[in-house]
Design an enzyme around this catalytic site. Structure first.
Site, PDB file in Angstrom:
ATOM      1  N   THR A  37       4.967  62.806  56.706  1.00 37.01           N
ATOM      2  CA  THR A  37       5.632  62.197  57.863  1.00 37.01           C
ATOM      3  C   THR A  37       4.657  61.929  58.997  1.00 37.01           C
ATOM      4  O   THR A  37       4.742  60.903  59.678  1.00 37.01           O
ATOM      5  CB  THR A  37       6.753  63.138  58.356  1.00 37.01           C
ATOM      6  OG1 THR A  37       7.746  63.197  57.337  1.00 37.01           O
ATOM      7  CG2 THR A  37       7.388  62.643  59.639  1.00 37.01           C
ATOM      8  N   SER A  82       4.224  64.879  50.530  1.00 41.61           N
ATOM      9  CA  SER A  82       3.598  66.156  50.148  1.00 41.61           C
ATOM     10  C   SER A  82       4.119  66.702  48.825  1.00 41.61           C
ATOM     11  O   SER A  82       3.444  67.501  48.179  1.00 41.61           O
ATOM     12  CB  SER A  82       3.749  67.186  51.256  1.00 41.61           C
ATOM     13  OG  SER A  82       5.083  67.594  51.402  1.00 41.61           O
ATOM     14  N   THR A 114       5.410  68.076  55.712  1.00 47.37           N
ATOM     15  CA  THR A 114       5.861  69.453  55.959  1.00 47.37           C
ATOM     16  C   THR A 114       6.602  70.057  54.772  1.00 47.37           C
ATOM     17  O   THR A 114       6.752  71.278  54.691  1.00 47.37           O
ATOM     18  CB  THR A 114       6.786  69.502  57.188  1.00 47.37           C
ATOM     19  OG1 THR A 114       7.867  68.605  56.968  1.00 47.37           O
ATOM     20  CG2 THR A 114       6.038  69.137  58.457  1.00 47.37           C
ATOM     21  N   ASP A 115       7.078  69.197  53.861  1.00 54.40           N
ATOM     22  CA  ASP A 115       7.942  69.705  52.782  1.00 54.40           C
ATOM     23  C   ASP A 115       7.296  70.820  51.959  1.00 54.40           C
ATOM     24  O   ASP A 115       7.978  71.735  51.498  1.00 54.40           O
ATOM     25  CB  ASP A 115       8.332  68.558  51.828  1.00 54.40           C
ATOM     26  CG  ASP A 115       9.306  67.580  52.474  1.00 54.40           C
ATOM     27  OD1 ASP A 115       9.736  67.820  53.611  1.00 54.40           O
ATOM     28  OD2 ASP A 115       9.630  66.562  51.823  1.00 54.40           O
TER      29      ASP A 115
HETATM   30  N1  ASP Z   1       9.567  65.031  55.206  1.00 52.42           N
HETATM   31  C1  ASP Z   1       8.255  65.271  54.815  1.00 52.42           C
HETATM   32  C2  ASP Z   1       7.338  65.579  55.987  1.00 52.42           C
HETATM   33  O1  ASP Z   1       7.744  66.300  56.849  1.00 52.42           O
HETATM   34  C3  ASP Z   1       7.661  64.336  53.870  1.00 52.42           C
HETATM   35  C4  ASP Z   1       6.532  65.030  53.166  1.00 52.42           C
HETATM   36  O2  ASP Z   1       6.541  66.261  53.047  1.00 52.42           O
HETATM   37  O3  ASP Z   1       5.616  64.336  52.780  1.00 52.42           O
HETATM   38  O4  ASP Z   1       6.243  65.133  56.096  1.00 52.42           O
END
Ligand code: ASP
Length: 365
Positions: A37, A82, A114-115
């Site tokens: 993100t 991620s 963050t995932d």
């Molecule tokens: N929602 C996710 C983020 O916070 C997408 C990811 O992990 O790539 O980045």
């Protein structure tokens, strides 16, 4: 001009010796971006929605305040959500981080989705041997919405990576003005900025004004040898749920899995009907028992019913200790990549898991 000075270490088994950031020199920080993100913006593609596109240089350019903190080198290492990162990506990243430390970097920041930060940060914690800071960060709001949090998180992370107080803490996750230890941190909310928590012990510190404050320190992790590059063997992660007979357990070996992490109920319990399958599996591959609660230490000696922690540990399952299921899987994957012999894997897992809550300095790197 050298930026780091090497000092004699009293307790390190690290071949390069402990290094201290020279507090009089301007810190040299390398930022590796992996996507997520924080790097996402409108794609213009047919499906709509944002996708990872911003480079490490873009992320750095968006934070002019960094000029007052450090000299920053930007490296776009991967560009993906991620959930697509692999253990092989992380082993390669750890090598790149170690090389950058060898050539004068004082601290490293990794930006990513963050995932999976709770897994990637822990993998880096296990893989990177230097005592210099490695900080992982990301963003919950992408750059196209109001109040994106990526820039603030990058700035805070560089501050922590440049901080002498962050030395020797292993890999850290810095987000929303908090500093978390990789081994305890978890993502707990789908969209809230305050999604990262360390339920077992809280954050190690925080950011205030322009300073990184570290108020707690973690025990040093035990070393389990040099992890080779390549794909980790397949390790399954299965969560127990009420009424499930977990029949998939009986298929795991034929599907090619080399190990299993089972997230049991509460202190480490499974339904009595799955005990025989777990015992059979534990005789042929490492099977780690974690708790699905996501906080606290696995019990060891309390309950005696079939499927209790006492019962399962006596049948050859390995205790996850303070690690949750996903982190146990990271540790088991890296151990099995290093030494796939099941009895070695068991001993190594137990040694590293015990070091999470040990103050035995002889275990230090
Ligand atoms: N929602 C996710 C983020 O916070 C997408 C990811 O992990 O790539 O980045």
């Amino acid at each position: 001009m050298p930026r780091c000075k090497t000092v004699l270490s009293l307790n390190s088994g690290d071949s390069e010796g402990d290094t201290l950031i020279d507090q009089n020199a301007r810190p040299q920080i390398t930022v590796y971006s992996l996507g997520g993100t924080i790097a996402s913006t409108k794609s213009g593609g047919v499906t709509g929605g944002v996708t990872p596109q911003l480079s490490a240089a873009d992320l750095i350019a968006a934070v002019p305040e960094l000029r007052d903190v450090a000299d920053v080198t930007a490296v776009t290492f991967r560009q993906m959500p991620s959930g697509d990162l692999t253990m092989a990506d992380l082993v390669a990243l750890a090598r790149a981080i170690e090389q950058s430390f060898d050539t004068g970097t004082d601290g490293v920041v990794v930006t990513q989705g963050t995932d999976t930060i709770e897994e990637t940060a822990f993998a880096l914690d296990l893989l990177v041997r230097s005592s210099r800071p490695v900080v992982v960060t990301g963003a919950m709001r992408n750059s196209t919405v109001a109040s994106p949090d990526g820039s603030a998180n990058v700035l805070s992370s560089v501050r922590v990576a440049a901080s002498h107080d962050a030395m020797g803490l292993g890999t850290l996750v810095v987000i929303n003005d908090e500093i978390h230890a990789a081994r305890f941190v978890r993502k707990t909310h789908t969209s809230n900025l305050a999604t990262f928590h360390s339920p077992s012990c809280g954050p190690l510190g925080w950011l205030v004004e322009r300073r990184a404050r570290v108020v707690l320190r973690v025990a040093p992790l035990a070393d389990f040898g040099r992890v080779p590059e390549g794909d980790a063997p397949a390790i399954a992660l299965i969560k127990c749920s009420l009424g499930d007979d977990a029949r998939v357990l009986d298929q795991l070996a034929s599907l090619g899995y080399a190990g299993l992490v089972v997230e049991g109920f509460g202190g480490g319990h499974v339904p009595a009907r799955v005990v025989a399958s777990l015992e059979k599996l534990a005789a042929r591959m490492p099977v780690v028992l974690a708790s699905r609660t996501g906080s606290g230490e696995l019990l060891n000696e309390t309950y005696g019913f079939p499927g209790s922690e006492r019962d399962l540990l006596s049948r050859g399952l390995i205790s996850a200790g303070v690690l949750d299921g996903p982190k146990s899987r990271v540790l088991l994957s890296l151990i099995m990549l290093t030494d796939a012999e099941p009895t070695h894997a068991r001993a190594l897992f137990e040694t590293v898991a015990a070091s999470m809550h040990s103050n035995d300095v002889t275990q230090q790197r």
